[in-house]
Write an enzyme that holds these catalytic residues in place. Sequence first.
Site, PDB file in Angstrom:
ATOM      1  N   CYS A  89     -46.546  92.362 -38.935  1.00 60.48           N
ATOM      2  CA  CYS A  89     -45.093  92.258 -39.086  1.00 60.48           C
ATOM      3  C   CYS A  89     -44.604  93.052 -40.294  1.00 60.48           C
ATOM      4  CB  CYS A  89     -44.684  90.801 -39.220  1.00 60.48           C
ATOM      5  SG  CYS A  89     -45.548  89.970 -40.561  1.00 60.48           S
ATOM      6  N   GLU A 110     -39.516  83.455 -38.920  1.00 61.17           N
ATOM      7  CA  GLU A 110     -40.114  84.718 -39.385  1.00 61.17           C
ATOM      8  C   GLU A 110     -40.148  85.635 -38.182  1.00 61.17           C
ATOM      9  OE1 GLU A 110     -40.984  85.389 -42.426  1.00 61.17           O
ATOM     10  OE2 GLU A 110     -40.650  83.395 -43.234  1.00 61.17           O
TER      11      GLU A 110
HETATM   12  P1  NAP Z   1     -43.287  86.208 -29.336  1.00 62.54           P
HETATM   13  O1  NAP Z   1     -43.510  86.706 -27.976  1.00 62.54           O
HETATM   14  O2  NAP Z   1     -41.905  86.042 -29.817  1.00 62.54           O
HETATM   15  O3  NAP Z   1     -44.073  84.808 -29.412  1.00 62.54           O
HETATM   16  C1  NAP Z   1     -44.195  84.093 -30.629  1.00 62.54           C
HETATM   17  C2  NAP Z   1     -44.611  82.676 -30.329  1.00 62.54           C
HETATM   18  O4  NAP Z   1     -43.536  82.013 -29.649  1.00 62.54           O
HETATM   19  C3  NAP Z   1     -45.820  82.553 -29.401  1.00 62.54           C
HETATM   20  O5  NAP Z   1     -46.608  81.471 -29.810  1.00 62.54           O
HETATM   21  C4  NAP Z   1     -45.173  82.281 -28.046  1.00 62.54           C
HETATM   22  O6  NAP Z   1     -46.035  81.606 -27.161  1.00 62.54           O
HETATM   23  C5  NAP Z   1     -44.039  81.382 -28.482  1.00 62.54           C
HETATM   24  N1  NAP Z   1     -42.945  81.263 -27.527  1.00 62.54           N
HETATM   25  C6  NAP Z   1     -42.404  82.212 -26.744  1.00 62.54           C
HETATM   26  N2  NAP Z   1     -41.376  81.695 -26.021  1.00 62.54           N
HETATM   27  C7  NAP Z   1     -41.287  80.383 -26.381  1.00 62.54           C
HETATM   28  C8  NAP Z   1     -40.448  79.305 -25.975  1.00 62.54           C
HETATM   29  N3  NAP Z   1     -39.485  79.479 -25.080  1.00 62.54           N
HETATM   30  N4  NAP Z   1     -40.651  78.091 -26.537  1.00 62.54           N
HETATM   31  C9  NAP Z   1     -41.620  77.885 -27.453  1.00 62.54           C
HETATM   32  N5  NAP Z   1     -42.447  78.884 -27.869  1.00 62.54           N
HETATM   33  C10 NAP Z   1     -42.285  80.110 -27.341  1.00 62.54           C
HETATM   34  O7  NAP Z   1     -44.014  87.118 -30.409  1.00 62.54           O
HETATM   35  P2  NAP Z   1     -45.504  87.691 -30.386  1.00 62.54           P
HETATM   36  O8  NAP Z   1     -45.576  88.745 -29.332  1.00 62.54           O
HETATM   37  O9  NAP Z   1     -46.503  86.574 -30.363  1.00 62.54           O
HETATM   38  O10 NAP Z   1     -45.613  88.344 -31.841  1.00 62.54           O
HETATM   39  C11 NAP Z   1     -45.180  89.645 -32.134  1.00 62.54           C
HETATM   40  C12 NAP Z   1     -43.861  89.619 -32.860  1.00 62.54           C
HETATM   41  O11 NAP Z   1     -43.951  88.727 -33.959  1.00 62.54           O
HETATM   42  C13 NAP Z   1     -43.484  90.951 -33.435  1.00 62.54           C
HETATM   43  O12 NAP Z   1     -42.155  91.204 -33.139  1.00 62.54           O
HETATM   44  C14 NAP Z   1     -43.697  90.777 -34.937  1.00 62.54           C
HETATM   45  O13 NAP Z   1     -42.852  91.575 -35.735  1.00 62.54           O
HETATM   46  C15 NAP Z   1     -43.417  89.339 -35.124  1.00 62.54           C
HETATM   47  N6  NAP Z   1     -44.115  88.804 -36.297  1.00 62.54           N
HETATM   48  C16 NAP Z   1     -43.376  88.419 -37.377  1.00 62.54           C
HETATM   49  C17 NAP Z   1     -44.023  87.919 -38.501  1.00 62.54           C
HETATM   50  C18 NAP Z   1     -43.264  87.472 -39.717  1.00 62.54           C
HETATM   51  O14 NAP Z   1     -43.873  86.862 -40.589  1.00 62.54           O
HETATM   52  N7  NAP Z   1     -41.984  87.723 -39.821  1.00 62.54           N
HETATM   53  C19 NAP Z   1     -45.408  87.809 -38.513  1.00 62.54           C
HETATM   54  C20 NAP Z   1     -46.116  88.203 -37.387  1.00 62.54           C
HETATM   55  C21 NAP Z   1     -45.457  88.706 -36.279  1.00 62.54           C
HETATM   56  P3  NAP Z   1     -46.902  82.393 -26.067  1.00 62.54           P
HETATM   57  O15 NAP Z   1     -47.774  83.324 -26.797  1.00 62.54           O
HETATM   58  O16 NAP Z   1     -47.638  81.293 -25.384  1.00 62.54           O
HETATM   59  O17 NAP Z   1     -45.911  83.089 -25.186  1.00 62.54           O
END
Ligand code: NAP
Length: 515
Positions: free
Chosen positions: A296, A257
Amino acid sequence: MTIQMESYVQGSWHGPTGEAREIHNATTEEPMAVLSSDGLDFQGVLDHARTVGGPALRAMTFAERGALLKALSGAIHEHREELLDLSTANAGTTRKDGKFDVDGATGTLAAYAYFSKELGDRHLISDGDGIQLGRTARFWGQHIRVPRLGAAVHINAFNFPAWNMMEKAACALLAGVPVIEKPGTATAMVAWRIAQIVVESGLMPEGGWQFIAGSTGDLLDKMGPQDVMAFTGSAWTANKLRSNPNLIQNSVGMNMEADSLNAAVLGPDVEPGSETWRLFLRNVVLDMQQKTGQKCTAVRRVLVPENRMAEVKDELVAMLGEIVTGDPADRATTMGPLASAAQLRDVRAGIEKLAASASILCGGADPVHEKGYFVAPTLLEARSASEAIFHEEEVFGPVATLLPYSGTAADASAIVARGQGSLVGSLYSNDTPWVEEAVLAMAPWHGRLWVGSDRMAEQSLPPGMVLPSMVHGGPGRAGGGEELGGVRGILFYMQRTAVQGFKGQVHGCFGEVTA
Ligand code: NAP
């Protein structure tokens, strides 16, 4: 006092060791907690889920697992006030925004308890009707769905620490698959407190629930063919994770997602002041304001027929001018800060990028308050809808851009498609042929389409709200995944197997009346 956030793995709590990350109060910027998963044995975490949690959950029927979800929903709900306060402090949510997340979590658990009723006292799902394969009905085929034997690794985004964790957990647990939950770090305190409540409730079979505060270390490198990973976050991280060689090697099931440049399209028939017009304006403002635009499903691109642009601009700017930013604990505040310093930096940079091809109608990248991760609601007007930046740059905050279009469904669909796949698109029109043309053209690019009109305005739930009964996800840039949608949501955690043989035995396999 800075809290030491712990992980719950292999039946006990483990505090941070090594280099811990700090998380902050979004309004005061003061440190609130530290966390680190250094030193956790991730192979042991997976084994614990596979050998202890999985068998315990699979011994239960769907009805029993549904009862578990209902009890968990109740246990978390008892701590609602405490969770709302924590959400306000850590994530900067107003009470209303906190409820959206926390009640979303308990509501989705309760919804899946309800969906379990149609699955009953069984351990597997019959997928469709049986099929006669031979000359007579003796040689028979039936598709079934059975729980996978591994662990469900859930990696969640920071913006919905409660809902995002529990909507995934509800589906996996109902399917009979143990969960390993990893929240987004910046707002992990609400998720951590829920993890404590789940453990303290004593409801969860041992090994059914593990929680990682901090990074996933080498967990993904240890996953096997019966494990699955469900991820929510940015498209950038999704792409990084889906290229993990071990996940590819073992064909680990992945549901992604990711982010999305959701569009709202005002139909050319909608008259200023009409019910649909007001619905359109209300929903655009709600999406920008709610959770400070960190949703999102929030609208980022607002398509307006050229001849309506002046009125839309005036009305939206006036409505956005009424938003009060400030301490989210203050009841007079209607929009809190962004969740973290990194978010503030990214949103400001994003506004500046968009502004290079647009005029800022209100808001902007300037600081709003002395302390805290605040940004003003920012509406831009594109010089032209054809500029690539509006279809590529997701500014994850209270930011949207007005894009002029001709008014035809074909033109709107072509512009919307440039987002390369979205979670939700919203259309506003009472002109049924226009709606039909737009829906058919836009559906391949969306996981969900929402059509606003005079007839449903009074009872509609807004497009940004994800409902457990409807699928959530989207093609292309949105990750290509699908969650929720009632019982559909649990199928990702189950293997579909075609069973072929003597009809009596095939039916016997899943406890049905034999022919
Ligand atoms: P993110 O930076 O991509 O992080 C998402 C998750 O992935 C976090 O738990 C992060 O951990 C983890 N992560 C990052 N690098 C990783 C790796 N190498 N290995 C394992 N896990 C890793 O996104 P975010 O800033 O939390 O969220 C915002 C984004 O999410 C926006 O772009 C939004 O559009 C999207 N979003 C999409 C949906 C949907 O349902 N499609 C819903 C909500 C949000 P850490 O936090 O510890 O870095």
